[in-house]
Write a protein that holds these residues in place. Structure first.
Motif, PDB file in Angstrom:
ATOM      1  N   ARG A 140       0.810  -1.216   0.000  1.00 30.07           N
ATOM      2  CA  ARG A 140       0.000   0.000   0.000  1.00 30.07           C
ATOM      3  C   ARG A 140       0.851   1.278   0.000  1.00 30.07           C
ATOM      4  NH1 ARG A 140      -4.374  -0.664   4.726  1.00 30.07           N
ATOM      5  NH2 ARG A 140      -5.153   1.274   3.749  1.00 30.07           N
ATOM      6  N   THR A 141       2.143   1.132  -0.313  1.00 29.75           N
ATOM      7  CA  THR A 141       3.027   2.303  -0.310  1.00 29.75           C
ATOM      8  C   THR A 141       2.528   3.413  -1.235  1.00 29.75           C
ATOM      9  OG1 THR A 141       4.949   0.968   0.290  1.00 29.75           O
ATOM     10  CG2 THR A 141       5.383   3.085  -0.763  1.00 29.75           C
ATOM     11  N   PRO A 142       2.109   3.098  -2.478  1.00 30.38           N
ATOM     12  CA  PRO A 142       1.578   4.185  -3.318  1.00 30.38           C
ATOM     13  C   PRO A 142       0.358   4.861  -2.705  1.00 30.38           C
ATOM     14  CG  PRO A 142       2.097   2.277  -4.641  1.00 30.38           C
ATOM     15  CD  PRO A 142       2.202   1.841  -3.222  1.00 30.38           C
ATOM     16  N   GLU A 143      -0.561   4.040  -2.142  1.00 29.31           N
ATOM     17  CA  GLU A 143      -1.753   4.617  -1.505  1.00 29.31           C
ATOM     18  C   GLU A 143      -1.370   5.535  -0.354  1.00 29.31           C
ATOM     19  OE1 GLU A 143      -5.212   3.199   1.581  1.00 29.31           O
ATOM     20  OE2 GLU A 143      -4.244   1.687   0.318  1.00 29.31           O
ATOM     21  N   ILE A 144      -0.422   5.064   0.471  1.00 32.57           N
ATOM     22  CA  ILE A 144       0.008   5.894   1.610  1.00 32.57           C
ATOM     23  C   ILE A 144       0.664   7.175   1.124  1.00 32.57           C
ATOM     24  CG2 ILE A 144       1.601   5.965   3.576  1.00 32.57           C
ATOM     25  CD1 ILE A 144       1.084   2.956   3.924  1.00 32.57           C
ATOM     26  N   GLY A 145       1.430   7.077   0.025  1.00 34.95           N
ATOM     27  CA  GLY A 145       2.056   8.264  -0.530  1.00 34.95           C
ATOM     28  C   GLY A 145       1.025   9.284  -0.998  1.00 34.95           C
ATOM     29  N   ILE A 146      -0.018   8.799  -1.659  1.00 29.79           N
ATOM     30  CA  ILE A 146      -1.081   9.702  -2.116  1.00 29.79           C
ATOM     31  C   ILE A 146      -1.767  10.357  -0.925  1.00 29.79           C
ATOM     32  CG2 ILE A 146      -3.309   9.774  -3.287  1.00 29.79           C
ATOM     33  CD1 ILE A 146      -2.269   7.583  -5.146  1.00 29.79           C
ATOM     34  N   ARG A 147      -2.061   9.556   0.127  1.00 30.59           N
ATOM     35  CA  ARG A 147      -2.712  10.112   1.317  1.00 30.59           C
ATOM     36  C   ARG A 147      -1.862  11.219   1.938  1.00 30.59           C
ATOM     37  NH1 ARG A 147      -6.774   7.128   3.972  1.00 30.59           N
ATOM     38  NH2 ARG A 147      -7.368   5.203   2.885  1.00 30.59           N
ATOM     39  N   MET A 148      -0.567  10.942   2.043  1.00 32.81           N
ATOM     40  CA  MET A 148       0.302  11.938   2.663  1.00 32.81           C
ATOM     41  C   MET A 148       0.469  13.162   1.767  1.00 32.81           C
ATOM     42  SD  MET A 148       3.185   9.543   4.513  1.00 32.81           S
ATOM     43  CE  MET A 148       3.780  10.900   5.531  1.00 32.81           C
ATOM     44  N   ALA A 149       0.471  12.966   0.444  1.00 33.63           N
ATOM     45  CA  ALA A 149       0.569  14.096  -0.475  1.00 33.63           C
ATOM     46  C   ALA A 149      -0.672  14.975  -0.409  1.00 33.63           C
ATOM     47  CB  ALA A 149       0.766  13.573  -1.901  1.00 33.63           C
ATOM     48  N   LEU A 150      -1.821  14.341  -0.077  1.00 38.23           N
ATOM     49  CA  LEU A 150      -3.060  15.091   0.033  1.00 38.23           C
ATOM     50  C   LEU A 150      -3.266  15.688   1.420  1.00 38.23           C
ATOM     51  CD1 LEU A 150      -5.470  12.768  -2.002  1.00 38.23           C
ATOM     52  CD2 LEU A 150      -4.422  14.919  -2.736  1.00 38.23           C
ATOM     53  N   GLY A 151      -2.285  15.526   2.303  1.00 33.96           N
ATOM     54  CA  GLY A 151      -2.359  16.218   3.585  1.00 33.96           C
ATOM     55  C   GLY A 151      -2.533  15.334   4.803  1.00 33.96           C
ATOM     56  N   ALA A 152      -2.493  14.001   4.644  1.00 34.02           N
ATOM     57  CA  ALA A 152      -2.643  13.109   5.799  1.00 34.02           C
ATOM     58  C   ALA A 152      -1.442  13.253   6.735  1.00 34.02           C
ATOM     59  CB  ALA A 152      -2.783  11.665   5.342  1.00 34.02           C
ATOM     60  N   GLU A 153      -1.716  13.308   8.031  1.00 32.35           N
ATOM     61  CA  GLU A 153      -0.654  13.395   9.024  1.00 32.35           C
ATOM     62  C   GLU A 153      -0.033  12.015   9.256  1.00 32.35           C
ATOM     63  OE1 GLU A 153       0.434  16.119  10.361  1.00 32.35           O
ATOM     64  OE2 GLU A 153      -1.082  17.454   9.478  1.00 32.35           O
ATOM     65  N   ARG A 154       1.191  12.038   9.812  1.00 37.10           N
ATOM     66  CA  ARG A 154       1.840  10.761  10.124  1.00 37.10           C
ATOM     67  C   ARG A 154       1.023   9.953  11.143  1.00 37.10           C
ATOM     68  NH1 ARG A 154       7.053  10.500   8.201  1.00 37.10           N
ATOM     69  NH2 ARG A 154       7.916  12.483   7.457  1.00 37.10           N
ATOM     70  N   SER A 155       0.405  10.646  12.078  1.00 39.65           N
ATOM     71  CA  SER A 155      -0.421   9.940  13.067  1.00 39.65           C
ATOM     72  C   SER A 155      -1.599   9.252  12.404  1.00 39.65           C
ATOM     73  CB  SER A 155      -0.913  10.923  14.134  1.00 39.65           C
ATOM     74  OG  SER A 155      -1.693  11.953  13.546  1.00 39.65           O
ATOM     75  N   ASN A 156      -2.152   9.879  11.331  1.00 41.06           N
ATOM     76  CA  ASN A 156      -3.257   9.244  10.608  1.00 41.06           C
ATOM     77  C   ASN A 156      -2.789   7.963   9.926  1.00 41.06           C
ATOM     78  OD1 ASN A 156      -4.044  12.573   9.757  1.00 41.06           O
ATOM     79  ND2 ASN A 156      -5.212  11.336  11.209  1.00 41.06           N
ATOM     80  N   VAL A 157      -1.606   8.007   9.345  1.00 39.28           N
ATOM     81  CA  VAL A 157      -1.059   6.805   8.698  1.00 39.28           C
ATOM     82  C   VAL A 157      -0.783   5.719   9.740  1.00 39.28           C
ATOM     83  CG1 VAL A 157       0.879   5.896   7.358  1.00 39.28           C
ATOM     84  CG2 VAL A 157      -0.091   8.143   6.817  1.00 39.28           C
ATOM     85  N   PHE A 158      -0.225   6.129  10.885  1.00 40.09           N
ATOM     86  CA  PHE A 158       0.059   5.170  11.966  1.00 40.09           C
ATOM     87  C   PHE A 158      -1.227   4.473  12.418  1.00 40.09           C
ATOM     88  CE2 PHE A 158       0.952   3.985  16.371  1.00 40.09           C
ATOM     89  CZ  PHE A 158       2.196   3.373  16.244  1.00 40.09           C
ATOM     90  N   GLN A 159      -2.282   5.252  12.601  1.00 47.88           N
ATOM     91  CA  GLN A 159      -3.562   4.683  13.030  1.00 47.88           C
ATOM     92  C   GLN A 159      -4.173   3.798  11.945  1.00 47.88           C
ATOM     93  OE1 GLN A 159      -6.002   7.990  14.206  1.00 47.88           O
ATOM     94  NE2 GLN A 159      -4.539   8.692  15.770  1.00 47.88           N
ATOM     95  N   LEU A 160      -3.944   4.166  10.681  1.00 51.17           N
ATOM     96  CA  LEU A 160      -4.469   3.366   9.576  1.00 51.17           C
ATOM     97  C   LEU A 160      -3.929   1.947   9.622  1.00 51.17           C
ATOM     98  CD1 LEU A 160      -6.013   3.282   6.827  1.00 51.17           C
ATOM     99  CD2 LEU A 160      -3.823   3.902   5.751  1.00 51.17           C
ATOM    100  N   VAL A 161      -2.624   1.834   9.836  1.00 54.21           N
ATOM    101  CA  VAL A 161      -2.006   0.500   9.891  1.00 54.21           C
ATOM    102  C   VAL A 161      -2.453  -0.244  11.142  1.00 54.21           C
ATOM    103  CG1 VAL A 161       0.184  -0.742   9.967  1.00 54.21           C
ATOM    104  CG2 VAL A 161      -0.040   1.299   8.545  1.00 54.21           C
ATOM    105  N   LEU A 162      -2.504   0.458  12.287  1.00 52.58           N
ATOM    106  CA  LEU A 162      -2.911  -0.205  13.523  1.00 52.58           C
ATOM    107  C   LEU A 162      -4.355  -0.691  13.453  1.00 52.58           C
ATOM    108  CD1 LEU A 162      -1.351   1.847  16.470  1.00 52.58           C
ATOM    109  CD2 LEU A 162      -0.527  -0.251  15.398  1.00 52.58           C
ATOM    110  N   ARG A 163      -5.210   0.082  12.775  1.00 57.82           N
ATOM    111  CA  ARG A 163      -6.614  -0.322  12.674  1.00 57.82           C
ATOM    112  C   ARG A 163      -6.749  -1.653  11.943  1.00 57.82           C
ATOM    113  NH1 ARG A 163      -7.979   5.190  11.972  1.00 57.82           N
ATOM    114  NH2 ARG A 163      -7.846   4.953   9.690  1.00 57.82           N
TER     115      ARG A 163
END
Length: 879
Positions: A780-803
């Motif tokens: 999901r690296t490309p998806e995560i990259g798009i999310r972060m490029a669109l303004g997702a915080e690192r904490s949001n990505v961290f929670q995404l994986v933990l969920r």
């Protein structure tokens, strides 16, 4: 064979016909092409190409017939080894994971096979049975020697009906004094089993008579250790408990019955007191006639016993008979626990399989291009699937080979944990049956965990997958990996819940008051003096002097003797009647647990006196017979009335006046529910019936309260014992706390194994979760990259994986919780396993569920942290 040859003959002719037809078609087509302007050679080549499809069809038919099976198998194996060699890290992890699962399963199966499944080492073992008497209070009790003789006379369902009585001997010569276990057996005992002595012979009917020639057989172990395997052993003398016997035979080295013993003497030459029908002690063993079932033997023996009930109503009325297979009687109650542990270790193996299947799924996702190219070049889908299964079987067979090392270590550990509590341990080893099981389970496991990647490969569209390769669209692999992780979580929860329930049970047992103070108490037994000419009064006096010498040892606070030690599995249940009269037949009378002790026994054990007094030195042989009862007997039979001064009539002892009431002790087990209801009584050693003095005093136990440790006090005790003579061996030396620990073996053994299995399961499940979440995060690296490029915080990505991990853990906990309730109910059906804790204990289920979720979160932490460090530009450039 004839039909197979005919089929091959017909097939060969059909192939010849097909060849002739093909040549005719090619020649006809070549003629047409030659007329069209092709040269003859070019026309033949073009015609052959056009009809090549037919050749391919013939080749496929030939492959389907199995003609190339071994050739293609060798190719698959060689390619699989080459592929695995390119990924040594993956192969090592997979093999080690499987080795743990297969090794543990093989070890448990070897125990089950050796103890329960292996036949007894006798001819026609299925016809050997053990025959018990029964009464309204106990389903299995031994019978008296006169009853046994009547059974032998009247039974017709048996080729031979024999028996035995366990006995303890003091081997006084040759060599140093030694305690040995032995059996008193009738003539024909070994012939009934189908066993011949390795040397010499067994007893004759003339020797198996009162006053017969004292003869003995010894075990191969005794022959080796004491006589150095001397070939002239026959005719030598051996002195047992003061009686000299002539050795007439040596048993085979592999002979075992229930437990190994070293000496066998004729049954009829035993203590004359056992000729009384009120004295039990004989176990009946018989060989059924061919064609006679156990049910038929049961019916006949019931009729025989009913006839004895009529002839001897005072002793036999109300007695029954139970006939059961000898092997099941030898194995005992451990069989259910062993099968439970085999099921638990099978769960660990399934978790290991799921783990390796996850690894293979992740690996197969990276091999999509390889599979697609092979398919495009003409490889059949079945051939690719077969290649994947071959690789998985190679991994599992390698894991099975390494697992044999773990299995050998596991067998040794199990036998150490169950030392002295498991029958037939001589059969537990890596024999041919166990090795075949290990091979079979290795192949089966390879197919099992290889099915997941093979199924995904067969069901996927490889061409479309090839077009999408590199874009991370492996959702099908993710779904199957998630399913496997959920299964791992569920099985881990089941094992954790079972181990925790057993742990809490043992913890509660340790906190249970046994009714006495076990700290600083040492127990041991002393064999009887070698002289057979001592009178009863001399024997009593000798033991009284011995107790005085032990009490005089510096550091000994108190000491006394008893016939029973609490919690060591020995008992002495005696029929009794309230009052002075025998108001009901012996078989129907209630039973009490009778201790014969010295006057300082209660003080030594710190058992409280609740009413009246304990007996003293004045309660001797010629004084009034007295008894002390426990609080349970007083409450049950006197209903709150003061029992002091009342009488109870104990079988073989006569009326005895109650002089005191003491606290109840848990004799049969800290976790045994029946231990609370056992009624108990104590009688003075000085008032043991005269006819039983010699055999009774020969196995007395001594209780010593001392702050000194065993190593410090035992030499002084040995010196005190040898003060009379050097012929009294000291044996079974234990602290009371060790005895309590040993009494919990039936609970500790499954707890330890379940705990080990649960630990493996939790580790494997955590690794499986980590691998799936890590692999999913990479995909999901490309998806995560798009999310972060669109303004997702690192904490949001961290929670995404933990969920993602929490979702898998939650589903696994839900499914595993339901399965754990089923296991808890199964454990509760074993009354000796759970104590002081409910099978549906919410604290246990909640605690292990929380532990599993925490382990899952820990496994997700590293992939989640790695995801938060993704550079959006690099990820998007990669896309």
């Amino acid at each position: 064979m004839r039909s197979l040859l005919s089929a091959l003959f017909r097939r060969s002719h059909r192939d010849l016909d097909m060849d002739e037809e093909l040549r005719a078609h090619i020649e006809h087509r070549a003629d047409d092409l030659e007329r069209s302007g092709f040269s003859r050679s070019e026309a033949h080549r073009q015609a052959s190409i056009e009809f090549g499809g037919y050749e391919r069809y013939k080749e496929e038919c030939r492959e389907a017939s199995g003609a190339h099976f071994f050739e293609t198998l060798f190719q698959d194996v060689r390619f699989g080894l080459r592929t695995l060699r390119k990924s040594p890290g993956f192969a090592a992890i997979a093999v080690l994971t499987l080795a743990l699962g297969i090794g543990a399963t093989t070890a448990m199966f070897s125990v089950v096979q050796g103890v329960m499944l292996a036949p007894l080492p006798y001819p026609h073992p299925d016809r050997l049975v053990l025959i018990w008497q029964s009464n309204p209070h106990a389903p299995h009790v031994s019978l008296s020697l006169p009853d046994f003789r009547d059974w032998q006379r009247d039974a017709r369902s048996f080729e031979a009906l024999s028996g035995l009585r366990w006995y303890e001997f003091n081997l006084n010569s040759p060599g140093n004094p030694e305690h040995v276990d032995g059996y008193e057996i009738p003539s024909g005992f070994f012939k009934m089993l189908g066993v011949r002595p390795a040397m010499g012979r067994e007893f004759s009917p003339q020797e198996d008579q009162p006053g017969g020639t004292p003869v003995a057989l010894i075990s191969a172990r005794e022959w080796d250790t004491r006589y150095g395997s001397s070939p002239d052993i026959l005719g030598k003398s051996i002195t047992l408990s003061g009686v000299t016997y002539t050795i007439i035979g040596v048993l085979p080295s592999k002979f075992r019955l229930a437990s190994p013993v070293d000496v066998y003497i004729p049954l009829a030459q035993g203590d004359p007191a056992y000729n009384d029908r009120r004295f039990p002690g004989v176990l009946g063993i018989g060989r059924l006639k061919s064609g006679v079932s156990i049910a038929q033997a049961q019916a006949e023996m019931t009729a025989v016993q009913q006839n004895l009930d009529r002839l001897y109503p005072e002793t036999d009325q109300g007695l029954g008979v139970d006939v059961l297979p000898l092997k099941s009687a030898i194995v005992g109650d451990i069989s259910a626990t062993l099968f439970l542990m085999l099921g638990a270790v099978a769960a660990v193996l399934l978790i290991a399989c799921a783990n390796v299947a996850n690894l293979l799924l992740a690996r197969s996702a990276t091999r999509v291009r390889e599979f697609t190219i092979r398919s495009a070049l003409g490889a059949a889908r079945s051939r690719i699937v077969r290649q994947l299964l071959t690789e998985s079987i190679l991994l599992s067979v390698a894991g099975g080979v390494v697992g044999l090392v773990f299995a050998k270590l596991g067998i040794k550990a199990v036998l150490t944990m169950l030392a002295g509590n498991l029958a037939r341990t001589e059969n537990v080893r890596l024999n041919s049956t166990v090795l075949l099981f290990a091979l079979g389970i290795s192949v089966a496991v390879g197919i099992l965990f290889g099915l997941a990647p093979a199924f995904k490969t067969m069901s996927s569209d490889l061409n479309s997958t090839l077009k999408q390769a590199g874009r991370g669209t492996t959702g099908g692999h993710h779904r199957m990996q998630n399913v496997l992780v959920v299964g791992q979580m569920a099985l881990s929860l089941v094992l954790l819940a079972g181990a925790t329930l057993l742990f809490r049970s043992i913890r509660d047992m340790w906190k249970t008051d046994p009714g006495f103070t076990p700290q600083n108490v040492l127990t041991f037994r002393i064999g009887s003096a070698p002289s057979a000419t001592d009178s009863n009064a001399q024997i009593r006096g000798a033991y009284q002097n011995l107790i005085q010498r032990i009490r005089a040892i510096p550091g000994v606070e108190m000491a006394d003797a008893t016939d029973l030690i609490p919690l060591n599995q020995a008992n002495n249940f005696a029929p009794f009647w309230v009052g002075t009269q025998e108001t009901t037949p012996v078989a129907e009378a209630p039973r009490l647990l009778l201790y014969w002790t010295g006057p300082d026994y209660l003080a030594t054990m710190k058992i409280p006196v609740l009413q009246g007094r304990y007996f003293s030195e004045q309660d001797g042989t010629n004084s009034e017979h007295v008894v002390v009862v426990d609080s349970v007997l007083a409450e049950k039979y006197f209903h709150g009335k003061n029992p002091i001064g009342e009488s109870i009539n104990i079988n073989l002892c006569g009326p005895m006046r109650i002089i005191g009431v003491v606290g109840h002790i848990r004799h049969s087990g800290l976790g045994d529910p029946a231990a609370l209801a056992q009624v108990q009584a104590y009688a003075p050693l000085a008032q043991v019936p005269e006819k039983g003095v010699r055999s009774f005093y020969s196995g007395l136990a001594f209780i010593v309260r001392t702050p000194l440790d065993e190593a410090s006090i035992l030499p002084q005790i040995e010196a005190a014992v040898s003060g009379r003579n050097g012929g009294q061996p000291i044996y079974e030396v234990h602290t009371m706390q060790d005895i309590i620990a040993d009494s919990m073996t039936s609970q500790r053994f499954p707890m330890v194994l379940l705990g080990i299995f649960a630990g493996f399961a939790l580790l494997l499940a955590s690794l499986g979760t980590y691998s799936v979440i890590s692999y999913s995060t990479v995909q999901r690296t490309p998806e995560i990259g798009i999310r972060m490029a669109l303004g997702a915080e690192r904490s949001n990505v961290f929670q995404l994986v933990l969920r993602q991990g929490i979702r898998l853990a939650s589903i696994g906990v839900l499914i595993g919780g339901l399965a754990a309730l089923v296991l808890a109910r199964l454990l509760s059906s074993f009354s000796h396993l759970l104590y002081g804790v409910r099978a549906w204990d919410p604290v246990t289920l909640g605690g292990v569920s929380l532990l599993l979720v925490c382990a899952c979160l820990l496994a997700c932490y590293i992939p989640a942290r790695r995801a938060t460090r993704t550079d959006p530009m690099i990820a998007l450039r990669h896309e």
